[in-house]
Design a protein around this motif. Structure first.
Motif, PDB file in Angstrom:
ATOM      1  N   SER A 101     -20.599  50.807 105.599  1.00 31.64           N
ATOM      2  CA  SER A 101     -21.170  52.150 105.677  1.00 31.64           C
ATOM      3  C   SER A 101     -22.660  52.158 105.341  1.00 31.64           C
ATOM      4  CB  SER A 101     -20.423  53.104 104.739  1.00 31.64           C
ATOM      5  OG  SER A 101     -20.568  52.701 103.383  1.00 31.64           O
ATOM      6  N   LEU A 102     -23.167  51.083 104.737  1.00 34.76           N
ATOM      7  CA  LEU A 102     -24.579  51.009 104.367  1.00 34.76           C
ATOM      8  C   LEU A 102     -25.422  50.293 105.417  1.00 34.76           C
ATOM      9  CD1 LEU A 102     -24.299  50.098 100.566  1.00 34.76           C
ATOM     10  CD2 LEU A 102     -24.529  52.360 101.603  1.00 34.76           C
ATOM     11  N   CYS A 103     -24.816  49.849 106.495  1.00 37.26           N
ATOM     12  CA  CYS A 103     -25.538  49.099 107.530  1.00 37.26           C
ATOM     13  C   CYS A 103     -26.692  49.937 108.088  1.00 37.26           C
ATOM     14  CB  CYS A 103     -24.586  48.700 108.654  1.00 37.26           C
ATOM     15  SG  CYS A 103     -25.398  47.782 109.988  1.00 37.26           S
ATOM     16  N   GLU A 104     -27.879  49.339 108.112  1.00 37.08           N
ATOM     17  CA  GLU A 104     -29.067  50.028 108.621  1.00 37.08           C
ATOM     18  C   GLU A 104     -29.492  49.521 109.996  1.00 37.08           C
ATOM     19  OE1 GLU A 104     -31.759  51.487 105.042  1.00 37.08           O
ATOM     20  OE2 GLU A 104     -31.555  49.299 105.005  1.00 37.08           O
ATOM     21  N   THR A 105     -28.783  48.545 110.531  1.00 38.17           N
ATOM     22  CA  THR A 105     -29.145  47.977 111.832  1.00 38.17           C
ATOM     23  C   THR A 105     -27.922  47.919 112.745  1.00 38.17           C
ATOM     24  OG1 THR A 105     -28.781  45.746 110.944  1.00 38.17           O
ATOM     25  CG2 THR A 105     -31.040  46.613 110.883  1.00 38.17           C
ATOM     26  N   PRO A 106     -27.277  49.065 113.014  1.00 44.74           N
ATOM     27  CA  PRO A 106     -26.021  49.024 113.768  1.00 44.74           C
ATOM     28  C   PRO A 106     -26.184  48.641 115.236  1.00 44.74           C
ATOM     29  CG  PRO A 106     -26.695  51.290 113.400  1.00 44.74           C
ATOM     30  CD  PRO A 106     -27.612  50.437 112.577  1.00 44.74           C
ATOM     31  N   GLY A 107     -27.391  48.793 115.782  1.00 47.95           N
ATOM     32  CA  GLY A 107     -27.620  48.426 117.175  1.00 47.95           C
ATOM     33  C   GLY A 107     -26.840  49.260 118.166  1.00 47.95           C
ATOM     34  N   ASN A 108     -26.601  50.538 117.836  1.00 47.39           N
ATOM     35  CA  ASN A 108     -25.790  51.391 118.707  1.00 47.39           C
ATOM     36  C   ASN A 108     -26.619  52.328 119.579  1.00 47.39           C
ATOM     37  OD1 ASN A 108     -26.617  52.874 116.436  1.00 47.39           O
ATOM     38  ND2 ASN A 108     -24.842  54.231 116.523  1.00 47.39           N
ATOM     39  N   ARG A 109     -27.939  52.156 119.575  1.00 45.84           N
ATOM     40  CA  ARG A 109     -28.802  52.960 120.442  1.00 45.84           C
ATOM     41  C   ARG A 109     -29.212  52.152 121.666  1.00 45.84           C
ATOM     42  NH1 ARG A 109     -33.149  56.317 116.680  1.00 45.84           N
ATOM     43  NH2 ARG A 109     -31.608  57.544 115.506  1.00 45.84           N
ATOM     44  N   ARG A 110     -29.444  52.860 122.745  1.00 44.52           N
ATOM     45  CA  ARG A 110     -29.950  52.196 123.936  1.00 44.52           C
ATOM     46  C   ARG A 110     -31.379  51.707 123.707  1.00 44.52           C
ATOM     47  NH1 ARG A 110     -27.815  55.269 129.438  1.00 44.52           N
ATOM     48  NH2 ARG A 110     -25.676  54.452 129.312  1.00 44.52           N
ATOM     49  N   ALA A 111     -31.736  50.640 124.414  1.00 42.91           N
ATOM     50  CA  ALA A 111     -33.077  50.077 124.281  1.00 42.91           C
ATOM     51  C   ALA A 111     -34.131  51.078 124.747  1.00 42.91           C
ATOM     52  CB  ALA A 111     -33.182  48.790 125.088  1.00 42.91           C
ATOM     53  N   LYS A 112     -35.300  50.984 124.140  1.00 41.41           N
ATOM     54  CA  LYS A 112     -36.412  51.854 124.542  1.00 41.41           C
ATOM     55  C   LYS A 112     -36.707  51.656 126.018  1.00 41.41           C
ATOM     56  CE  LYS A 112     -41.068  53.193 123.122  1.00 41.41           C
ATOM     57  NZ  LYS A 112     -42.203  52.900 122.181  1.00 41.41           N
ATOM     58  N   GLY A 113     -36.837  52.753 126.748  1.00 40.88           N
ATOM     59  CA  GLY A 113     -37.099  52.693 128.179  1.00 40.88           C
ATOM     60  C   GLY A 113     -35.859  52.752 129.038  1.00 40.88           C
ATOM     61  N   ALA A 114     -34.671  52.606 128.414  1.00 41.26           N
ATOM     62  CA  ALA A 114     -33.418  52.708 129.165  1.00 41.26           C
ATOM     63  C   ALA A 114     -33.159  54.163 129.524  1.00 41.26           C
ATOM     64  CB  ALA A 114     -32.268  52.149 128.340  1.00 41.26           C
ATOM     65  N   PRO A 115     -32.383  54.425 130.570  1.00 37.43           N
ATOM     66  CA  PRO A 115     -32.068  55.817 130.913  1.00 37.43           C
ATOM     67  C   PRO A 115     -31.304  56.492 129.780  1.00 37.43           C
ATOM     68  CG  PRO A 115     -30.705  54.299 132.175  1.00 37.43           C
ATOM     69  CD  PRO A 115     -31.748  53.476 131.500  1.00 37.43           C
ATOM     70  N   PRO A 116     -31.441  57.807 129.625  1.00 38.13           N
ATOM     71  CA  PRO A 116     -30.747  58.493 128.529  1.00 38.13           C
ATOM     72  C   PRO A 116     -29.239  58.510 128.735  1.00 38.13           C
ATOM     73  CG  PRO A 116     -31.760  60.091 130.002  1.00 38.13           C
ATOM     74  CD  PRO A 116     -32.229  58.740 130.461  1.00 38.13           C
ATOM     75  N   LYS A 117     -28.513  58.557 127.634  1.00 38.59           N
ATOM     76  CA  LYS A 117     -27.068  58.708 127.725  1.00 38.59           C
ATOM     77  C   LYS A 117     -26.692  60.072 128.286  1.00 38.59           C
ATOM     78  CE  LYS A 117     -25.719  55.860 123.713  1.00 38.59           C
ATOM     79  NZ  LYS A 117     -25.053  55.902 122.389  1.00 38.59           N
ATOM     80  N   ILE A 118     -27.437  61.086 127.845  1.00 38.74           N
ATOM     81  CA  ILE A 118     -27.119  62.474 128.209  1.00 38.74           C
ATOM     82  C   ILE A 118     -28.405  63.146 128.663  1.00 38.74           C
ATOM     83  CG2 ILE A 118     -26.050  64.627 127.440  1.00 38.74           C
ATOM     84  CD1 ILE A 118     -24.920  62.976 125.057  1.00 38.74           C
ATOM     85  N   ALA A 119     -28.328  63.898 129.743  1.00 40.41           N
ATOM     86  CA  ALA A 119     -29.513  64.590 130.253  1.00 40.41           C
ATOM     87  C   ALA A 119     -29.181  66.044 130.564  1.00 40.41           C
ATOM     88  CB  ALA A 119     -30.038  63.896 131.502  1.00 40.41           C
ATOM     89  N   LEU A 120     -30.154  66.901 130.303  1.00 37.50           N
ATOM     90  CA  LEU A 120     -30.086  68.313 130.662  1.00 37.50           C
ATOM     91  C   LEU A 120     -31.216  68.552 131.648  1.00 37.50           C
ATOM     92  CD1 LEU A 120     -28.934  71.180 130.253  1.00 37.50           C
ATOM     93  CD2 LEU A 120     -30.514  71.437 128.318  1.00 37.50           C
TER      94      LEU A 120
END
Length: 362
Positions: A101-120
């Motif tokens: 629960s203290l992990c600060e580097t989970p790596g669960n975000r998309r890389a910078k410049g990748a398309p968004p997961k969700i768009a409006l």
């Protein structure tokens, strides 16, 4: 798909059509079946915590996996899953030391410049904790969820993702309550009620529930409290010390106010431990009696119950199906997505005892 979007703090959520991307590496797409409303969501909605906008709130959810991306190994199509904000990398010192629960580097975000997961439209939508449970579907990293037994009702399973993980983890992992010890729980909302249930499962000899709302104290009795203290009419510290002839082994605070955190520490017996679950406003400083530390009293934080959710949540499912964990009692209301603003108003007014849960049509 339909989703409840927050454009700015202090404004109502709006139900809008958003576009969900395809699963990338290590990602899964799930059909949301149920999602609980949590005070952490409300903190962002009311502007008490920072986030990026437009935002898609919701993090306490359960659903059915519809698609998986490349490199996914833990989850498969058709799995029933519970989401968790406690993503983990599995390789850092905290993860390897048993403190996922203290992990600060989970790596669960998309890389910078990748398309968004969700768009409006052309705008990127930012899902809370990389989850976004207030929507008909979710696109998340496989490290943000765990597969569970398919005979587990998903409306109740959703509560395991936050409220129950926090409450049970506080007792079992953070405080490590032992058989026969005494426990006081300050705040009997969803997390506090789960904490009371956990203390009962752990075999605490006395479980004292403290709140200012009579209906919440009644609910606490159903969850396993042996005693109740109405803090609106009684000095909670004096009441607990009188009931236990000197104080409790464990005081668990589930509100996040300066006064109640200080009360938790004050109601301990010698050698007791105060465990803080509530998130206080930024900048709050505590005032504790320094001499109490010479009685070996301790105070500690607990981030989402110090959980190891891939292990914990399947165990909680077993406890529920065995009749030892109370989840039905934690659902105060079942609502549709269009009722979400009314449900948050009720949360602000403390008229909801535990959890409102959004149920999505199949």
């Amino acid at each position: 798909m339909k989703a409840a979007i927050l454009h700015q703090p202090g404004t109502p959520l709006t139900i809008e059509d958003v576009t969900l991307g395809d699963p990338g590496p290590f990602e899964i797409r799930l059909r949301t079946v149920a999602s609980g409303l949590c005070h952490s969501d409300l903190s962002i909605i009311d502007g008490h915590m920072p986030w990026r906008f437009p935002a898609l709130m919701g993090h306490e959810a359960a659903g059915v996996v519809e698609a998986v991306g490349a490199s996914v190994t833990r989850i498969k199509v058709g799995d029933h899953v519970v989401t968790s904000p406690s993503a983990y990398c599995g390789a850092c010192e905290d993860c390897l030391g048993g403190h996922m629960s203290l992990c600060e580097t989970p790596g669960n975000r998309r890389a910078k410049g990748a398309p968004p997961k969700i768009a409006l439209g052309s705008a990127t939508v930012f899902p809370f904790f990389e989850l976004g449970g207030f929507a008909e579907a979710m696109l998340i990293h496989e490290r943000n969820c765990v597969a569970i037994r398919k005979d587990m009702p998903l409306d109740r399973a959703a509560l395991l993702g936050c409220a129950v993980t926090t409450g049970f983890g506080a007792v079992a992992r953070s405080a490590k309550v032992q058989l026969g010890e005494t426990v006081a729980v300050i705040g009997c909302g969803g997390v506090g009620l789960a904490t009371i249930n956990a203390a009962a499962v752990a075999g605490a000899s006395r479980i004292i529930a403290i709140d200012r709302v009579a209906a919440k104290l009644d609910a606490a009795i159903q969850m396993g409290a042996t005693d109740i203290v109405d803090a609106s009419t009684t000095d909670a510290v004096e009441a607990v010390r009188e009931l236990t002839r000197g104080g409790v082994h464990h005081a668990i605070e589930a509100i996040g106010l300066k006064a109640t955190i200080e009360q938790a520490f004050a109601m301990l017996r010698r050698g007791g431990t105060a465990t803080i679950l509530g998130i206080p406003p930024q900048g709050v400083k505590l005032e504790l009696a320094a001499m109490d530390f010479f009685g070996e009293k301790k105070i500690q934080g607990s981030l989402m119950g110090s959980n190891q959710f891939p292990v914990d949540i399947p165990r909680y499912v077993d406890l529920y199906l065995q009749g030892r964990m109370k989840l039905d009692e934690l659902i105060s209301r079942r609502i549709s997505l269009t009722d979400i603003n009314t449900a948050f108003d009720e949360m602000r007014g403390a008229t909801v005892i535990a959890r409102s849960v959004i149920e999505f049509p199949a």
